[in-house]
Write a protein that holds these residues in place. Structure first.
Motif, PDB file in Angstrom:
ATOM      1  N   GLU A  58      22.495   5.727  18.811  1.00 31.73           N
ATOM      2  CA  GLU A  58      21.346   6.166  18.011  1.00 31.73           C
ATOM      3  C   GLU A  58      21.777   6.502  16.589  1.00 31.73           C
ATOM      4  O   GLU A  58      21.070   6.184  15.627  1.00 31.73           O
ATOM      5  CB  GLU A  58      20.692   7.382  18.662  1.00 31.73           C
ATOM      6  N   ARG A  59      22.920   7.120  16.445  1.00 28.34           N
ATOM      7  CA  ARG A  59      23.431   7.432  15.098  1.00 28.34           C
ATOM      8  C   ARG A  59      23.682   6.157  14.313  1.00 28.34           C
ATOM      9  O   ARG A  59      23.341   6.055  13.136  1.00 28.34           O
ATOM     10  CB  ARG A  59      24.726   8.233  15.194  1.00 28.34           C
ATOM     11  N   GLN A  60      24.306   5.172  14.952  1.00 26.07           N
ATOM     12  CA  GLN A  60      24.608   3.910  14.269  1.00 26.07           C
ATOM     13  C   GLN A  60      23.336   3.187  13.850  1.00 26.07           C
ATOM     14  O   GLN A  60      23.216   2.734  12.721  1.00 26.07           O
ATOM     15  CB  GLN A  60      25.458   2.997  15.175  1.00 26.07           C
ATOM     16  N   ARG A  61      22.357   3.095  14.763  1.00 28.11           N
ATOM     17  CA  ARG A  61      21.096   2.423  14.423  1.00 28.11           C
ATOM     18  C   ARG A  61      20.392   3.149  13.291  1.00 28.11           C
ATOM     19  O   ARG A  61      19.864   2.532  12.374  1.00 28.11           O
ATOM     20  CB  ARG A  61      20.186   2.337  15.650  1.00 28.11           C
ATOM     21  N   GLY A  62      20.370   4.473  13.357  1.00 26.25           N
ATOM     22  CA  GLY A  62      19.732   5.259  12.307  1.00 26.25           C
ATOM     23  C   GLY A  62      20.424   5.095  10.967  1.00 26.25           C
ATOM     24  O   GLY A  62      19.770   4.975   9.928  1.00 26.25           O
ATOM     25  N   LEU A  63      21.744   5.064  10.982  1.00 24.20           N
ATOM     26  CA  LEU A  63      22.497   4.880   9.744  1.00 24.20           C
ATOM     27  C   LEU A  63      22.235   3.498   9.160  1.00 24.20           C
ATOM     28  O   LEU A  63      22.026   3.355   7.955  1.00 24.20           O
ATOM     29  CB  LEU A  63      23.989   5.081   9.991  1.00 24.20           C
ATOM     30  N   GLU A  68      19.737   0.185   4.912  1.00 29.02           N
ATOM     31  CA  GLU A  68      18.799  -0.885   4.538  1.00 29.02           C
ATOM     32  C   GLU A  68      17.692  -0.341   3.642  1.00 29.02           C
ATOM     33  O   GLU A  68      17.326  -0.965   2.638  1.00 29.02           O
ATOM     34  CB  GLU A  68      18.202  -1.522   5.788  1.00 29.02           C
ATOM     35  N   LEU A  69      17.151   0.803   3.984  1.00 32.26           N
ATOM     36  CA  LEU A  69      16.105   1.430   3.171  1.00 32.26           C
ATOM     37  C   LEU A  69      16.621   1.734   1.771  1.00 32.26           C
ATOM     38  O   LEU A  69      15.951   1.460   0.770  1.00 32.26           O
ATOM     39  CB  LEU A  69      15.605   2.709   3.840  1.00 32.26           C
ATOM     40  N   LEU A  71      19.123   0.312   0.143  1.00 37.13           N
ATOM     41  CA  LEU A  71      19.359  -0.927  -0.603  1.00 37.13           C
ATOM     42  C   LEU A  71      18.048  -1.573  -1.032  1.00 37.13           C
ATOM     43  O   LEU A  71      17.904  -2.019  -2.176  1.00 37.13           O
ATOM     44  CB  LEU A  71      20.201  -1.903   0.231  1.00 37.13           C
ATOM     45  N   ASP A  72      17.066  -1.641  -0.128  1.00 33.48           N
ATOM     46  CA  ASP A  72      15.764  -2.220  -0.474  1.00 33.48           C
ATOM     47  C   ASP A  72      15.099  -1.439  -1.598  1.00 33.48           C
ATOM     48  O   ASP A  72      14.538  -2.004  -2.525  1.00 33.48           O
ATOM     49  CB  ASP A  72      14.841  -2.244   0.745  1.00 33.48           C
ATOM     50  N   THR A  73      15.182  -0.123  -1.531  1.00 33.72           N
ATOM     51  CA  THR A  73      14.577   0.717  -2.553  1.00 33.72           C
ATOM     52  C   THR A  73      15.276   0.550  -3.897  1.00 33.72           C
ATOM     53  O   THR A  73      14.619   0.468  -4.938  1.00 33.72           O
ATOM     54  CB  THR A  73      14.617   2.196  -2.121  1.00 33.72           C
ATOM     55  N   SER A  74      16.592   0.465  -3.896  1.00 31.08           N
ATOM     56  CA  SER A  74      17.312   0.336  -5.163  1.00 31.08           C
ATOM     57  C   SER A  74      17.014  -0.999  -5.837  1.00 31.08           C
ATOM     58  O   SER A  74      17.007  -1.084  -7.057  1.00 31.08           O
ATOM     59  CB  SER A  74      18.822   0.503  -4.947  1.00 31.08           C
TER      60      SER A  74
END
Length: 77
Positions: A58-63, A68-69, A71-74
């Motif tokens: 769960e930690r890995q998926r969340g990270l 991704e969020l 990078l997409d936002t930047s």
């Protein structure tokens, strides 16, 4: 304040925090002093205030989602 239990006793009983954070405060404070912009992404994986504990998967998926969020936002800004 050095006694965590003493500090937690000061939290109003009707408030149910799920996390505690200090680093972003420092980031935003320094940015304000330097008249700069700042941003912060945070994830909560363990908390003194809740009983659930995230698995390593769960930690890995969340990270991964958080990265991704970010990078997409930047790219958009």
């Amino acid at each position: 304040m050095t006694n965590v239990d003493e500090f937690l006793a000061r939290i109003p009983s009707d408030l149910h925090p799920v996390s505690a954070e200090m680093e972003a405060f420092a980031l935003f404070y320094v940015a304000k002093v330097l008249h700069k912009k700042a941003a912060c992404l945070m994830s909560v994986v363990d908390s003194k205030y809740i009983k659930e504990i995230a698995t390593s998967e769960e930690r890995q998926r969340g990270l991964n989602r958080m990265i991704e969020l970010a990078l997409d936002t930047s790219i958009k800004f």
